[in-house]
Design a protein around this motif. Structure first.
Motif, PDB file in Angstrom:
ATOM      1  N   ALA A   1       6.544  11.797  -6.148  1.00 28.01           N
ATOM      2  CA  ALA A   1       5.307  10.792  -5.745  1.00 28.01           C
ATOM      3  C   ALA A   1       6.271   9.792  -4.766  1.00 28.01           C
ATOM      4  O   ALA A   1       7.459  10.659  -3.760  1.00 28.01           O
ATOM      5  CB  ALA A   1       5.795  10.721  -6.998  1.00 28.01           C
ATOM      6  N   ASP A   2       5.287   9.442  -4.203  1.00 25.64           N
ATOM      7  CA  ASP A   2       6.042   8.390  -3.503  1.00 25.64           C
ATOM      8  C   ASP A   2       5.838   7.157  -3.956  1.00 25.64           C
ATOM      9  O   ASP A   2       4.840   6.215  -4.778  1.00 25.64           O
ATOM     10  CB  ASP A   2       5.551   8.490  -1.569  1.00 25.64           C
ATOM     11  N   ARG A   3       5.717   6.217  -2.945  1.00 27.58           N
ATOM     12  CA  ARG A   3       5.054   4.458  -3.031  1.00 27.58           C
ATOM     13  C   ARG A   3       4.515   3.824  -2.843  1.00 27.58           C
ATOM     14  O   ARG A   3       3.148   3.140  -3.364  1.00 27.58           O
ATOM     15  CB  ARG A   3       6.561   3.909  -2.273  1.00 27.58           C
ATOM     16  N   PHE A   4       3.169   4.928  -2.429  1.00 27.29           N
ATOM     17  CA  PHE A   4       1.753   5.215  -2.089  1.00 27.29           C
ATOM     18  C   PHE A   4       1.036   5.010  -3.083  1.00 27.29           C
ATOM     19  O   PHE A   4      -0.386   4.925  -2.858  1.00 27.29           O
ATOM     20  CB  PHE A   4       1.608   5.667  -0.692  1.00 27.29           C
ATOM     21  N   ASP A   5       1.439   5.938  -4.189  1.00 27.02           N
ATOM     22  CA  ASP A   5       0.359   6.288  -5.347  1.00 27.02           C
ATOM     23  C   ASP A   5      -0.143   5.185  -6.235  1.00 27.02           C
ATOM     24  O   ASP A   5      -1.318   5.458  -6.841  1.00 27.02           O
ATOM     25  CB  ASP A   5       1.276   7.513  -6.163  1.00 27.02           C
ATOM     26  N   GLN A   6       0.510   4.318  -7.021  1.00 31.60           N
ATOM     27  CA  GLN A   6       0.614   2.992  -7.555  1.00 31.60           C
ATOM     28  C   GLN A   6      -1.225   2.510  -6.696  1.00 31.60           C
ATOM     29  O   GLN A   6      -1.505   1.675  -7.464  1.00 31.60           O
ATOM     30  CB  GLN A   6       1.740   2.053  -7.512  1.00 31.60           C
ATOM     31  N   HIS A   7      -1.151   2.864  -5.253  1.00 29.57           N
ATOM     32  CA  HIS A   7      -2.237   2.424  -4.515  1.00 29.57           C
ATOM     33  C   HIS A   7      -2.830   3.082  -4.452  1.00 29.57           C
ATOM     34  O   HIS A   7      -4.276   2.499  -3.996  1.00 29.57           O
ATOM     35  CB  HIS A   7      -1.896   1.039  -3.574  1.00 29.57           C
ATOM     36  N   CYS A   8      -3.270   4.339  -4.681  1.00 22.74           N
ATOM     37  CA  CYS A   8      -4.474   5.194  -4.571  1.00 22.74           C
ATOM     38  C   CYS A   8      -5.109   6.022  -5.011  1.00 22.74           C
ATOM     39  O   CYS A   8      -4.189   5.522  -5.936  1.00 22.74           O
ATOM     40  CB  CYS A   8      -3.932   6.413  -4.070  1.00 22.74           C
TER      41      CYS A   8
ATOM     42  N   VAL B   1      -6.484   9.529  -2.290  1.00 23.38           N
ATOM     43  CA  VAL B   1      -7.282   8.100  -1.432  1.00 23.38           C
ATOM     44  C   VAL B   1      -7.025   6.851  -1.070  1.00 23.38           C
ATOM     45  O   VAL B   1      -6.464   6.031  -2.186  1.00 23.38           O
ATOM     46  CB  VAL B   1      -8.819   8.394  -0.976  1.00 23.38           C
ATOM     47  N   LEU B   2      -6.707   6.310  -0.100  1.00 27.10           N
ATOM     48  CA  LEU B   2      -6.083   5.757  -0.145  1.00 27.10           C
ATOM     49  C   LEU B   2      -6.965   4.272   0.442  1.00 27.10           C
ATOM     50  O   LEU B   2      -7.365   3.877   1.670  1.00 27.10           O
ATOM     51  CB  LEU B   2      -5.102   4.575   0.742  1.00 27.10           C
ATOM     52  N   THR B   3      -7.912   3.327   0.372  1.00 24.47           N
ATOM     53  CA  THR B   3      -9.159   2.333   1.140  1.00 24.47           C
ATOM     54  C   THR B   3      -8.508   0.912   1.382  1.00 24.47           C
ATOM     55  O   THR B   3      -6.458   0.955   1.622  1.00 24.47           O
ATOM     56  CB  THR B   3      -9.703   0.967  -0.547  1.00 24.47           C
TER      57      THR B   3
ATOM     58  N   ARG C   1      -3.685  -2.469   2.429  1.00 23.25           N
ATOM     59  CA  ARG C   1      -2.814  -4.105   2.921  1.00 23.25           C
ATOM     60  C   ARG C   1      -1.925  -3.877   1.957  1.00 23.25           C
ATOM     61  O   ARG C   1      -0.795  -4.439   1.566  1.00 23.25           O
ATOM     62  CB  ARG C   1      -4.132  -4.839   2.060  1.00 23.25           C
ATOM     63  N   LYS C   2      -1.301  -3.674   0.391  1.00 26.61           N
ATOM     64  CA  LYS C   2      -1.133  -4.298  -1.052  1.00 26.61           C
ATOM     65  C   LYS C   2       0.240  -3.044  -0.128  1.00 26.61           C
ATOM     66  O   LYS C   2       0.831  -3.703  -0.901  1.00 26.61           O
ATOM     67  CB  LYS C   2      -1.705  -3.710  -2.299  1.00 26.61           C
ATOM     68  N   ALA C   3      -0.389  -2.161  -0.440  1.00 28.32           N
ATOM     69  CA  ALA C   3       1.187  -1.070   0.167  1.00 28.32           C
ATOM     70  C   ALA C   3       1.611  -1.004   1.465  1.00 28.32           C
ATOM     71  O   ALA C   3       3.034  -1.599   1.589  1.00 28.32           O
ATOM     72  CB  ALA C   3       0.600   0.523   0.360  1.00 28.32           C
ATOM     73  N   GLY C   4       1.097  -2.457   2.271  1.00 29.24           N
ATOM     74  CA  GLY C   4       1.825  -2.470   3.348  1.00 29.24           C
ATOM     75  C   GLY C   4       1.289  -1.737   4.921  1.00 29.24           C
ATOM     76  O   GLY C   4       1.202  -1.837   5.238  1.00 29.24           O
ATOM     77  N   ARG C   5       1.112  -0.635   4.827  1.00 30.75           N
ATOM     78  CA  ARG C   5       0.427   0.315   5.671  1.00 30.75           C
ATOM     79  C   ARG C   5       0.079   0.677   4.843  1.00 30.75           C
ATOM     80  O   ARG C   5      -0.351   1.827   3.774  1.00 30.75           O
ATOM     81  CB  ARG C   5       0.985   0.221   6.556  1.00 30.75           C
ATOM     82  N   PHE C   6      -0.431   1.985   6.144  1.00 31.66           N
ATOM     83  CA  PHE C   6      -1.577   3.128   5.509  1.00 31.66           C
ATOM     84  C   PHE C   6      -0.775   4.448   5.282  1.00 31.66           C
ATOM     85  O   PHE C   6       0.871   4.064   6.000  1.00 31.66           O
ATOM     86  CB  PHE C   6      -2.215   3.650   6.133  1.00 31.66           C
ATOM     87  N   ALA C   7      -0.367   5.434   4.475  1.00 35.95           N
ATOM     88  CA  ALA C   7       0.974   6.376   4.016  1.00 35.95           C
ATOM     89  C   ALA C   7       1.313   6.746   6.036  1.00 35.95           C
ATOM     90  O   ALA C   7       2.333   7.432   6.547  1.00 35.95           O
ATOM     91  CB  ALA C   7       0.455   7.839   3.435  1.00 35.95           C
ATOM     92  N   SER C   8      -0.162   7.824   6.311  1.00 31.55           N
ATOM     93  CA  SER C   8       0.343   8.365   8.081  1.00 31.55           C
ATOM     94  C   SER C   8       0.717   7.164   8.779  1.00 31.55           C
ATOM     95  O   SER C   8       1.077   8.208   9.747  1.00 31.55           O
ATOM     96  CB  SER C   8      -1.142   8.180   8.038  1.00 31.55           C
ATOM     97  N   GLU C   9       0.839   5.798   8.235  1.00 33.75           N
ATOM     98  CA  GLU C   9       1.178   5.478   9.763  1.00 33.75           C
ATOM     99  C   GLU C   9       2.954   5.287  10.011  1.00 33.75           C
ATOM    100  O   GLU C   9       3.405   5.050  10.827  1.00 33.75           O
ATOM    101  CB  GLU C   9       1.142   3.871   9.423  1.00 33.75           C
ATOM    102  N   GLU C  10       3.579   6.487   8.964  1.00 37.52           N
ATOM    103  CA  GLU C  10       4.310   6.605   8.912  1.00 37.52           C
ATOM    104  C   GLU C  10       4.908   7.408   9.829  1.00 37.52           C
ATOM    105  O   GLU C  10       6.398   7.821  10.699  1.00 37.52           O
ATOM    106  CB  GLU C  10       5.589   6.865   7.722  1.00 37.52           C
TER     107      GLU C  10
END
Length: 253
Positions: free
Chosen positions: A50-57, A77-79, A84-93
């Motif tokens: 798991a990661d911090r983006f899961d809750q927003h997907c 999938v992340l809209t 915006r809620k997560a602060g960025r898309f996961a790929s942007e790391e």
């Protein structure tokens, strides 16, 4: 077996236990099988990745109805709103998405796609794409993008498939993600790349993008947490061919 007789069913996870079932499959593939550490909220004791983006997907589950609705595949999938809620898309790391963001197109990120080993090489991946297609329609998404991984077991073996990808399928500059820390790949002249061999060494998820008209961003990124080398794939839904669109929607071409 025809499409409507398939025992594989799609569902968007609605509850925490359903999301955990996706994370359990991800743990078995990304941690146990591939030898990675997983995301920053991975729980080895519970066996979830798991990661911090899961809750927003939104988490798509592929279920085998003949085996007690066992989860045999998943993708998330992340809209734009979720990002915006997560602060960025996961790929942007790993990748600079400036070109995609500047395009003004409606973006949708796909990630953490995996299948149970027994369901690879058949129609399961196509079934997952059908689920993504449903979200695309709901969101009016124009650009799909996401990371796709090459195993890091033998970095030298990556040179030919990656060279082939960049030579044959590079996204236009206006839609081209850029690796934030380009992974060093030996430069190979086109005449020295055996395309058949290169394609054989290309992971199924990358090939799935390519079959649908997908393109690749510039550079690759070594992700030690997942013991892999990532590329960023981009799929412009407007550029799908009629045949690909039929495949994408799960219809007979």
């Amino acid at each position: 077996m025809s499409q409507h007789m398939s025992p594989l069913a799609l569902r968007i996870a609605e509850t925490k236990p359903e999301i955990a079932s996706a994370q359990t499959l991800r743990f078995s593939v990304f941690v146990t099988e591939m030898g990675g550490r997983g995301g920053d909220q991975t729980d080895v004791g519970r066996g979830i990745e798991a990661d911090r983006f899961d809750q927003h997907c939104r988490h798509l589950l592929l279920l085998d109805t003949l085996r007690d609705n066992r989860v045999v595949g998943t993708t998330r999938v992340l809209t734009v709103e979720g990002a915006r809620k997560a602060g960025r898309f996961a790929s942007e790391e790993e990748f600079d998405l400036f070109a995609l963001r500047k395009s003004g197109r409606v973006l949708l990120e796909i990630g953490r796609t995996c299948l149970h080993p027994e369901y690879r090489g058949g129609g399961a991946m196509q079934r997952l794409w059908q689920g993504v297609a449903g979200v695309v329609a709901d969101e009016g998404a124009e650009i799909l993008f996401g990371l796709a991984s090459f195993p890091f077991d033998d970095p030298t073996s990556l040179a030919k498939p990656l060279t082939n990808l960049w030579q044959q399928h590079l996204a236009p500059e206006s839609l081209r993600p850029q690796s934030r820390r380009p992974f060093a790949v030996p430069i190979i002249q086109p005449k020295h790349v055996d395309r058949r061999e290169a394609i054989l060494r290309t992971p199924s998820l990358v090939k799935a993008y390519l079959r649908l008209g997908g393109l690749v961003g510039e550079g690759a990124f070594h992700d030690p947490a997942f013991n892999c080398v990532d590329v960023c794939m981009v799929l412009d839904t407007a550029r799908l061919t009629a045949t690909s669109r039929a495949l994408y929607a799960g219809e007979r071409a």
